[in-house]
Design an enzyme around this catalytic site. Structure first.
Site, PDB file in Angstrom:
ATOM      1  N   CYS A 126       8.483   2.525   5.147  1.00 19.63           N
ATOM      2  CA  CYS A 126       7.600   2.534   3.977  1.00 19.63           C
ATOM      3  C   CYS A 126       8.372   2.790   2.706  1.00 19.63           C
ATOM      4  O   CYS A 126       7.791   2.862   1.649  1.00 19.63           O
ATOM      5  CB  CYS A 126       6.489   3.565   4.134  1.00 19.63           C
ATOM      6  SG  CYS A 126       7.057   5.243   4.101  1.00 19.63           S
TER       7      CYS A 126
ATOM      8  N   CYS B  91      -1.099   8.588   7.192  1.00 17.46           N
ATOM      9  CA  CYS B  91      -2.458   8.314   6.744  1.00 17.46           C
ATOM     10  C   CYS B  91      -3.360   8.061   7.957  1.00 17.46           C
ATOM     11  O   CYS B  91      -2.933   7.487   8.967  1.00 17.46           O
ATOM     12  CB  CYS B  91      -2.464   7.084   5.851  1.00 17.46           C
ATOM     13  SG  CYS B  91      -1.626   7.353   4.284  1.00 17.46           S
TER      14      CYS B  91
ATOM     15  N   CYS C 193       0.848  -1.204   0.000  1.00 21.47           N
ATOM     16  CA  CYS C 193       0.000   0.000   0.000  1.00 21.47           C
ATOM     17  C   CYS C 193       0.882   1.253   0.000  1.00 21.47           C
ATOM     18  O   CYS C 193       0.662   2.186  -0.775  1.00 21.47           O
ATOM     19  CB  CYS C 193      -0.923  -0.030   1.213  1.00 21.47           C
ATOM     20  SG  CYS C 193      -2.130   1.304   1.227  1.00 21.47           S
ATOM     21  N   CYS C 194       1.899   1.259   0.883  1.00 19.92           N
ATOM     22  CA  CYS C 194       2.814   2.417   0.923  1.00 19.92           C
ATOM     23  C   CYS C 194       3.545   2.577  -0.407  1.00 19.92           C
ATOM     24  O   CYS C 194       3.813   3.695  -0.845  1.00 19.92           O
ATOM     25  CB  CYS C 194       3.822   2.260   2.061  1.00 19.92           C
ATOM     26  SG  CYS C 194       3.145   2.531   3.708  1.00 19.92           S
TER      27      CYS C 194
ATOM     28  N   CYS D 219      -3.662   4.620   9.658  1.00 20.94           N
ATOM     29  CA  CYS D 219      -2.386   4.058  10.130  1.00 20.94           C
ATOM     30  C   CYS D 219      -1.724   4.946  11.177  1.00 20.94           C
ATOM     31  O   CYS D 219      -0.527   4.807  11.442  1.00 20.94           O
ATOM     32  CB  CYS D 219      -1.435   3.861   8.954  1.00 20.94           C
ATOM     33  SG  CYS D 219      -2.079   2.735   7.710  1.00 20.94           S
TER      34      CYS D 219
HETATM   35  S1  SF4 Z   1       0.331   4.709   5.668  1.00 24.06           S
HETATM   36 FE1  SF4 Z   1      -1.291   3.140   5.610  1.00 24.06          FE
HETATM   37  S2  SF4 Z   1      -2.892   3.878   4.212  1.00 24.06           S
HETATM   38 FE2  SF4 Z   1      -1.041   5.177   3.962  1.00 24.06          FE
HETATM   39  S3  SF4 Z   1      -0.020   4.301   2.229  1.00 24.06           S
HETATM   40 FE3  SF4 Z   1       0.891   3.334   4.024  1.00 24.06          FE
HETATM   41  S4  SF4 Z   1      -0.346   1.501   4.471  1.00 24.06           S
HETATM   42 FE4  SF4 Z   1      -1.461   2.743   2.966  1.00 24.06          FE
END
Ligand code: SF4
Length: 371
Positions: free
Chosen positions: A358, A330, A247-248, A333
């Site tokens: 990330c 985010c 996701c990141c 998170c």
């Molecule tokens: S912080 Fe959470 S929602 Fe944002 S990109 Fe990373 S995993 Fe995805």
């Protein structure tokens, strides 16, 4: 026939007899045999100057077969290729007319651009110069802890586009204030992951009005987000570290890389106090993967220094900080932290501390430092 020493660009007075001549079609067995039975120089033949196979053979002889003796280039070569021969591992080049040796000397002394690592001078000159420039800037920033002065120093040291990636956090707001007050031309952007707190977008607008600086919103690729959510679900990042990193990657890393394309410098709000992974963050360093100088102009600031700057300059800050959110990413998170917890304890709190990465901040060895 004459022989030019590529390192000195001088004629070799008393050339040795060649022990083996390798054609450009030589396979690995032929290279091994040449090295195994070697009692003198190995020559590699170039049937035309446009045939680059000899460069590869030279590198294999040096790096795979460990050949240490004289490596000679023979055949159809031109002086412009002198530096490439040298960097590929050749020691000498055979030339038909000794009277043309000065042309080789001229070329060897003036053509010095390296574009990729090689057997000798493994680091391309451009990278080498950039690494030195980052080191120089690191020292210049360390000599003056006034933030506006640091931003001015950054701008004067780096030609071309400088990008500032802001998360609208406390450090980034202080830096934004300093950028506005320095008058430096710096491209400011934030990663609009699609999962931000509404308060982050509010502070974007407030900051734009206050500082009269446009903050670009850099979004992820819509199709990539659709594919990710179709595969992992809306909150798939909670299911595993791999999912979270995926996701990141889609929502942050790729958009960041896109936003940094063509930039010569990248300003971040990293501070050494944030975490163990950031404890040695320099003020400026060469980011080899991205090919730019990465600058962390508040890396050496303590929390007191940061808060004093914000208070003294009436810098607008995200209202979530007053509710216990320290490092804000985010919305799904990030949580508020308790007194005594690390500043980043509220990020991906379901993961262990050392896994909280990330991919945004990667050192020159390719290792992630932290998100
Ligand atoms: S912080 Fe959470 S929602 Fe944002 S990109 Fe990373 S995993 Fe995805």
């Amino acid at each position: 026939m004459a022989l030019v020493d590529l390192a000195t660009a001088a004629l070799v007075a008393d050339p040795e007899e060649v022990a083996t001549v390798l054609e450009p079609t030589a396979d690995d067995g032929a290279l091994a045999a040449a090295v195994g039975g070697n009692a003198g120089p190995i020559a590699i033949s170039f049937p035309t100057f446009a045939d680059g196979r000899g460069f590869s053979l030279a590198r294999l002889l040096r790096e795979r077969h460990g050949f240490k003796g004289e490596l000679r280039a023979i055949g159809h070569l031109i002086p412009d290729q002198g530096q490439f021969l040298l960097r590929s591992g050749f020691d000498t080049v055979e030339i038909a007319d000794p009277d043309t040796a000065h042309v080789w000397k001229f070329s060897l002394e003036r053509i010095g651009r390296n574009y990729q690592p090689a057997v000798r001078n493994g680091l391309p000159q451009r990278w080498d110069a950039s690494r030195k420039a980052a080191h120089t800037l690191n020292e210049a920033l360390g000599a003056n802890d006034d933030l506006v002065s640091r931003i001015k120093a950054i701008r004067s040291h780096i030609e071309g586009r400088i990008a500032f990636s802001t998360s609208l956090g406390l450090e980034d707001q202080a830096i934004l204030h300093a950028i506005a007050n320095s008058g430096a031309d710096i491209d400011v952007f934030t990663l609009d992951t699609g999962r931000l707190f509404p308060e982050v977008l509010e502070i974007v607008e407030l900051s734009e009005l206050r500082f009269r600086i446009r903050i670009r919103l850099v979004a992820p690729d819509a199709a990539e987000v659709e594919d990710l959510v179709a595969r992992d679900g809306v909150f798939g990042f909670r299911q595993s570290i791999d999912n979270r990193k995926a996701c990141c990657e889609v929502r942050k890393v790729r958009p960041l890389n896109r936003a940094l394309q063509g930039a010569q410098g990248w300003i971040t709000g990293l501070r050494r106090e944030h975490s163990n992974a950031r404890a040695e963050a320099p003020l400026a360093e060469w980011d080899q993967d991205r090919g730019l100088i990465k600058m962390n102009p508040v890396a050496d600031w303590g929390t007191d220094t940061l808060m004093d700057y914000i208070a003294a300059n009436n810098v607008p800050v995200n209202p979530l900080h007053a509710r216990g959110f320290v490092s804000i990413g985010c919305a799904p998170c990030t949580r508020a932290v308790q007194p005594g917890e690390s500043p980043r304890a509220g990020r991906w709190w379901w993961e262990s501390e050392e896994k909280k990465e990330c991919g945004l901040h990667v050192n020159e060895n390719g290792k992630e430092k932290a998100a």
